[in-house]
Design a protein around this motif. Sequence first.
Motif, short mmCIF file in Angstrom:
data_model
loop_
_atom_site.label_atom_id
_atom_site.label_comp_id
_atom_site.label_asym_id
_atom_site.label_seq_id
_atom_site.Cartn_x
_atom_site.Cartn_y
_atom_site.Cartn_z
N GLN A 151 49.41 14.47 9.81
CA GLN A 151 48.62 15.00 10.99
C GLN A 151 49.96 14.77 12.24
O GLN A 151 50.13 14.43 12.90
CB GLN A 151 46.96 13.99 11.39
CG GLN A 151 46.62 14.81 10.18
CD GLN A 151 46.01 15.91 9.89
OE1 GLN A 151 45.26 15.83 11.14
NE2 GLN A 151 46.09 15.73 8.22
N GLN A 171 45.29 19.77 12.87
CA GLN A 171 44.41 20.39 11.66
C GLN A 171 42.99 20.54 12.40
O GLN A 171 42.48 20.88 12.66
CB GLN A 171 44.70 19.92 10.41
CG GLN A 171 43.83 20.26 10.19
CD GLN A 171 43.70 19.19 8.31
OE1 GLN A 171 45.07 19.19 8.66
NE2 GLN A 171 43.23 19.33 7.69
N MET A 227 49.66 22.91 6.01
CA MET A 227 48.98 23.11 6.67
C MET A 227 48.26 24.63 6.69
O MET A 227 47.11 24.65 6.21
CB MET A 227 48.71 22.83 8.55
CG MET A 227 47.53 22.55 8.79
SD MET A 227 47.46 21.83 10.74
CE MET A 227 48.38 23.07 11.78
N TYR A 228 48.99 24.95 7.46
CA TYR A 228 48.12 27.07 7.06
C TYR A 228 48.40 27.28 6.04
O TYR A 228 47.90 28.44 5.35
CB TYR A 228 49.96 27.68 8.06
CG TYR A 228 49.44 27.61 9.18
CD1 TYR A 228 48.66 29.45 9.90
CD2 TYR A 228 49.59 26.69 10.89
CE1 TYR A 228 48.42 28.99 11.42
CE2 TYR A 228 49.63 26.57 11.54
CZ TYR A 228 48.15 28.67 12.44
OH TYR A 228 47.63 28.47 13.65
N LYS A 261 47.55 25.44 3.17
CA LYS A 261 46.46 24.97 2.49
C LYS A 261 45.47 25.24 3.06
O LYS A 261 44.16 25.27 2.28
CB LYS A 261 46.38 22.94 2.74
CG LYS A 261 47.84 22.41 2.18
CD LYS A 261 47.60 21.25 2.56
CE LYS A 261 48.73 20.34 1.45
NZ LYS A 261 48.98 18.34 1.46
#
Length: 250
Positions: free
Chosen positions: A58, A112, A238-239, A241
Amino acid sequence: PGCCGRTGVTLFGSAPLPYWPVVFARPPPPRESRCASGLSAMAMLAEHQFKQLPADKQIDTRAFLDSVSYLPPFFDCLGSTVFSPIKADVTGNITKIRTVYETNPSKFKTLQLILEAEKEQHGTEWPKVGATLALMWLKRGLKFIQVMLQSIADGERDDANPNLIRVNATKAYELALKKYHGWLVQRLFSAAVYAAPYKADFMKALSKGRDVKEEECVEKIRLFLVNFTVTIDAIYEMYTKMNAEMDYKV
């Protein structure tokens, strides 16, 4: 029509760039690299390291913004004024993310959390809105910096022209940005890469105008890249997922 009208184009999803006929002209030769206001990009890289990510990857929003805000002058060290709008675009996307974050720092503690909140808020318009869109383009600009610096650190060079950084800048552009750009913007970047400074001048610009050994400069680059690379990779992950990546061209 297409990616640009009569007024301009965008590179990283921020402010429009002026329409430059110069991209069709013969590109200028390499030139001496000068960082804006005498600032040292290498000093910025050394003094403003990205923080190590926790195990869950994170990314703390405030820490990220604090670190990334020192990177735009990197483009000054590439010498050509062609890179100035790119610097402005990166800066604009940082500002967009910071504006969203400052509306509720506790709610948007991580990147996130920003994406999740905007997904809920904007529905079908997401992810082509707000800080989500700004970060999508910003990560590509950061990827350009990362790939270029890594290429230099790895010793990649054109054997016929070992004192040029065109091969490094070209690799960075092709891996980080080219697929998202239409023909006009690709031509603009071709001109910019052709005008990239000599490696010696680039290293000098990274080192506050001091003549330093290339090995010393490269070692500082490698140190900076450790957490910087991990951070960029985490944003891309992250993008993926969250299914927030888009492939449209500008």
